[in-house]
Design a protein around this motif. Sequence first.
Motif, mmCIF file in Angstrom:
data_model
loop_
_atom_site.group_PDB
_atom_site.id
_atom_site.type_symbol
_atom_site.label_atom_id
_atom_site.label_comp_id
_atom_site.label_asym_id
_atom_site.label_seq_id
_atom_site.Cartn_x
_atom_site.Cartn_y
_atom_site.Cartn_z
ATOM 1 N N MET A 131 51.521 59.992 45.179
ATOM 2 C CA MET A 131 52.648 58.669 46.042
ATOM 3 C C MET A 131 53.207 57.897 45.653
ATOM 4 N N ARG A 132 54.500 57.582 45.875
ATOM 5 C CA ARG A 132 54.827 57.039 45.232
ATOM 6 C C ARG A 132 54.901 55.210 46.410
ATOM 7 N N ASN A 133 54.727 53.960 45.566
ATOM 8 C CA ASN A 133 54.461 53.176 46.433
ATOM 9 C C ASN A 133 55.777 52.443 46.059
ATOM 10 N N GLU B 271 55.734 57.055 49.769
ATOM 11 C CA GLU B 271 56.396 58.661 49.509
ATOM 12 C C GLU B 271 55.595 59.934 49.335
ATOM 13 N N TYR B 272 54.911 60.996 49.634
ATOM 14 C CA TYR B 272 54.328 61.307 49.802
ATOM 15 C C TYR B 272 54.810 62.678 49.797
ATOM 16 N N ASP B 273 54.802 63.797 48.137
ATOM 17 C CA ASP B 273 55.160 64.581 48.065
ATOM 18 C C ASP B 273 54.380 65.714 48.543
ATOM 19 N N PHE B 274 54.579 66.896 49.263
ATOM 20 C CA PHE B 274 53.937 68.790 49.500
ATOM 21 C C PHE B 274 54.825 68.942 49.600
ATOM 22 N N TYR B 275 54.176 70.758 49.786
ATOM 23 C CA TYR B 275 54.793 71.762 49.863
ATOM 24 C C TYR B 275 54.372 72.611 51.518
ATOM 25 N N SER B 276 55.426 72.941 51.728
ATOM 26 C CA SER B 276 55.091 74.068 52.596
ATOM 27 C C SER B 276 55.269 75.491 52.082
ATOM 28 N N PHE B 277 54.784 76.173 52.555
ATOM 29 C CA PHE B 277 54.377 77.732 52.244
ATOM 30 C C PHE B 277 54.857 78.822 53.731
ATOM 31 N N ASN B 278 55.683 79.447 53.820
ATOM 32 C CA ASN B 278 56.120 80.076 55.178
ATOM 33 C C ASN B 278 56.322 81.551 55.206
ATOM 34 N N SER B 279 55.626 81.579 55.246
ATOM 35 C CA SER B 279 55.967 83.867 54.843
ATOM 36 C C SER B 279 56.364 83.974 56.466
ATOM 37 N N ALA C 5 59.154 53.250 60.271
ATOM 38 C CA ALA C 5 60.163 54.376 60.317
ATOM 39 C C ALA C 5 59.130 55.928 59.430
ATOM 40 N N ALA C 6 59.719 56.503 59.727
ATOM 41 C CA ALA C 6 59.163 57.942 58.994
ATOM 42 C C ALA C 6 60.109 58.724 59.129
ATOM 43 N N GLN C 7 60.708 59.781 58.059
ATOM 44 C CA GLN C 7 61.482 59.963 57.537
ATOM 45 C C GLN C 7 61.587 61.092 56.729
ATOM 46 N N LEU C 8 61.924 62.640 56.269
ATOM 47 C CA LEU C 8 61.731 63.903 55.348
ATOM 48 C C LEU C 8 62.351 64.415 54.578
ATOM 49 N N ASN C 9 62.511 64.310 53.516
ATOM 50 C CA ASN C 9 63.283 64.606 52.518
ATOM 51 C C ASN C 9 64.599 63.979 52.983
ATOM 52 N N GLY C 10 64.886 62.703 53.303
ATOM 53 C CA GLY C 10 66.104 61.638 52.976
ATOM 54 C C GLY C 10 66.158 61.718 54.160
ATOM 55 N N GLY D 299 62.937 72.440 62.171
ATOM 56 C CA GLY D 299 63.804 72.965 61.465
ATOM 57 C C GLY D 299 63.313 73.096 59.694
ATOM 58 N N VAL D 300 62.023 72.720 59.838
ATOM 59 C CA VAL D 300 62.037 72.503 57.746
ATOM 60 C C VAL D 300 61.344 74.143 57.057
ATOM 61 N N GLN D 301 62.101 74.287 56.678
ATOM 62 C CA GLN D 301 62.266 75.591 54.877
ATOM 63 C C GLN D 301 61.229 75.498 54.030
ATOM 64 N N ALA D 302 60.574 76.311 53.888
ATOM 65 C CA ALA D 302 59.353 76.361 52.730
ATOM 66 C C ALA D 302 60.161 75.675 51.446
ATOM 67 N N GLY D 303 59.075 75.315 50.418
ATOM 68 C CA GLY D 303 58.945 74.695 49.485
ATOM 69 C C GLY D 303 58.324 73.214 49.751
ATOM 70 N N LYS D 304 59.113 73.046 48.754
ATOM 71 C CA LYS D 304 58.917 70.783 48.441
ATOM 72 C C LYS D 304 59.131 70.116 49.201
ATOM 73 N N HIS D 305 58.917 69.555 50.113
ATOM 74 C CA HIS D 305 59.439 68.181 50.691
ATOM 75 C C HIS D 305 59.102 66.669 50.492
ATOM 76 N N THR D 306 59.457 65.626 50.525
ATOM 77 C CA THR D 306 58.489 64.691 50.628
ATOM 78 C C THR D 306 58.730 63.436 52.144
ATOM 79 N N LEU D 307 57.536 63.320 52.042
ATOM 80 C CA LEU D 307 57.358 62.263 53.354
ATOM 81 C C LEU D 307 57.632 60.932 53.480
#
Length: 156
Positions: A1-3, A46-54, A81-86, A127-135
């Motif tokens: 997490m980043r503040n 900011e929270y980094d997370f990974y989604s694995f979608n096969s 406000a909430a945003q994903l990946n900029g 429409g979120v692709q598998a991989g690294k994301h930042t909330l």
Amino acid sequence: MRNNAVNRVAWKEIPVYGRTLSSVITLPCDAVNDATSPAGSGPSLEYDFYSFNSISNSSNISATAYVSLSWNVGDCPLVFAAQLNGGAAQTQTFFPNPVPGGVPAAWNGPDGFVANSIISVVTPFTGVQAGKHTLKISAIEPAVVLQNIIITLVLD
């Protein structure tokens, strides 16, 4: 997490508050407002997370923010406000203004704000692709107490 602080405002921990070990709030409260913090540009977490979608190439994600009960203050609603990946910031105004002398409909009842001691605020992302994301959760107005965030992957 980043503040990420903006000017002199940052998210600060409130130890032993809420349903989890602690919560966070922006401090000092008098320095945050919608004139100086448009959606997505205020103090943020900011929270980094990974989604694995096969199963498919993309999916939908929902980020559920659990916030503490509070009232809107004057003309300043409880909002963040909430945003994903900029991407575009989605403004979340989660506490409805009641009629004078009343309470919002969701306040009472067996599944209301008071019964649960919390308000859940769901932000959908598609429409979120598998991989690294930042909330990114950004302050717009003060007094929002964030207790927890749950990220849920919903496969198409």
